[in-house]
Design a protein around this motif. Sequence first.
Motif, PDB file in Angstrom:
ATOM      1  N   ARG A   1      41.257  38.058  39.822  1.00 40.12           N
ATOM      2  CA  ARG A   1      41.262  39.097  40.860  1.00 40.12           C
ATOM      3  C   ARG A   1      41.608  38.624  42.222  1.00 40.12           C
ATOM      4  O   ARG A   1      42.025  39.423  43.041  1.00 40.12           O
ATOM      5  CB  ARG A   1      39.609  39.793  40.994  1.00 40.12           C
ATOM      6  N   ILE A   2      41.484  37.274  42.511  1.00 44.39           N
ATOM      7  CA  ILE A   2      41.959  36.725  43.509  1.00 44.39           C
ATOM      8  C   ILE A   2      43.441  36.711  43.647  1.00 44.39           C
ATOM      9  O   ILE A   2      43.880  36.946  44.844  1.00 44.39           O
ATOM     10  CB  ILE A   2      41.350  35.276  43.925  1.00 44.39           C
ATOM     11  N   GLU A   3      43.843  36.408  42.404  1.00 40.81           N
ATOM     12  CA  GLU A   3      45.417  36.274  42.384  1.00 40.81           C
ATOM     13  C   GLU A   3      46.025  37.728  42.204  1.00 40.81           C
ATOM     14  O   GLU A   3      47.099  37.708  42.205  1.00 40.81           O
ATOM     15  CB  GLU A   3      45.633  35.507  41.146  1.00 40.81           C
TER      16      GLU A   3
ATOM     17  N   LEU B   1      34.409  32.930  31.352  1.00 45.77           N
ATOM     18  CA  LEU B   1      35.044  34.221  31.405  1.00 45.77           C
ATOM     19  C   LEU B   1      34.525  34.744  33.161  1.00 45.77           C
ATOM     20  O   LEU B   1      35.396  35.548  33.601  1.00 45.77           O
ATOM     21  CB  LEU B   1      34.557  35.353  30.587  1.00 45.77           C
ATOM     22  N   LYS B   2      33.708  34.638  33.639  1.00 42.70           N
ATOM     23  CA  LYS B   2      33.263  35.145  34.750  1.00 42.70           C
ATOM     24  C   LYS B   2      34.233  34.267  35.902  1.00 42.70           C
ATOM     25  O   LYS B   2      34.705  34.906  36.685  1.00 42.70           O
ATOM     26  CB  LYS B   2      31.762  34.674  35.122  1.00 42.70           C
ATOM     27  N   GLU B   3      34.327  32.944  35.587  1.00 46.80           N
ATOM     28  CA  GLU B   3      35.313  32.458  36.684  1.00 46.80           C
ATOM     29  C   GLU B   3      36.571  32.860  36.426  1.00 46.80           C
ATOM     30  O   GLU B   3      37.306  32.957  37.395  1.00 46.80           O
ATOM     31  CB  GLU B   3      34.913  30.878  36.217  1.00 46.80           C
TER      32      GLU B   3
ATOM     33  N   LEU C   1      40.452  40.335  30.147  1.00 48.30           N
ATOM     34  CA  LEU C   1      39.028  39.698  30.320  1.00 48.30           C
ATOM     35  C   LEU C   1      37.959  40.354  30.478  1.00 48.30           C
ATOM     36  O   LEU C   1      37.116  40.069  30.114  1.00 48.30           O
ATOM     37  CB  LEU C   1      39.475  38.758  31.649  1.00 48.30           C
ATOM     38  N   ASP C   2      38.277  41.726  31.120  1.00 52.71           N
ATOM     39  CA  ASP C   2      36.835  42.499  31.305  1.00 52.71           C
ATOM     40  C   ASP C   2      36.371  43.079  29.764  1.00 52.71           C
ATOM     41  O   ASP C   2      35.384  43.179  29.652  1.00 52.71           O
ATOM     42  CB  ASP C   2      37.295  43.891  32.217  1.00 52.71           C
ATOM     43  N   GLU C   3      37.488  43.032  28.753  1.00 56.89           N
ATOM     44  CA  GLU C   3      37.241  43.579  27.499  1.00 56.89           C
ATOM     45  C   GLU C   3      36.416  42.600  26.957  1.00 56.89           C
ATOM     46  O   GLU C   3      35.441  42.756  26.217  1.00 56.89           O
ATOM     47  CB  GLU C   3      38.493  44.121  26.822  1.00 56.89           C
TER      48      GLU C   3
END
Length: 146
Positions: free
Chosen positions: A37-39, A29-31, A46-48
């Motif tokens: 975010r980069i894209e 998930l971190k990845e 994903l944060d949830e």
Amino acid sequence: MSNVILTVDGAEKIKEEILHIETIKLPELKEDIKKARIEGADTQELDEQWEFYCNRVPSLKNMLSTAKIVGRVEPIKVGLKKKGAHTLERAENGTWTLDGEEIEQERAIQELAEAVNDLGYWCQVAKDVLPVEEFAEVQRCVEYQG
């Protein structure tokens, strides 16, 4: 005091889930969040998921630390020799059946108490098949019904 009772197998599955979350799920998930975010993608879902798993691990650890862990039990099979019920069984996982139908432990104890009382040797039968703490419950049931 916890109301959670886990079998040895259940506790192991919870430990496996914690390990899976910590070593696989959270790093993935971190990845995924980093890539999103980069894209410039929306990371709300994903944060949830991240928040869910970050909260789940302490919850599972707390459950393990406060749960009563019970071991596997010896399977038993008792011929009740009473009207309307013939065979009472307890499987290794602790489930009870009466003539093949699953029943609650309280009913199993009651059936045993009734059967052995009818047979006149309830004390010996109950001592032979029940753990000490359950034998005390059988005695209480017999006294109550008497």
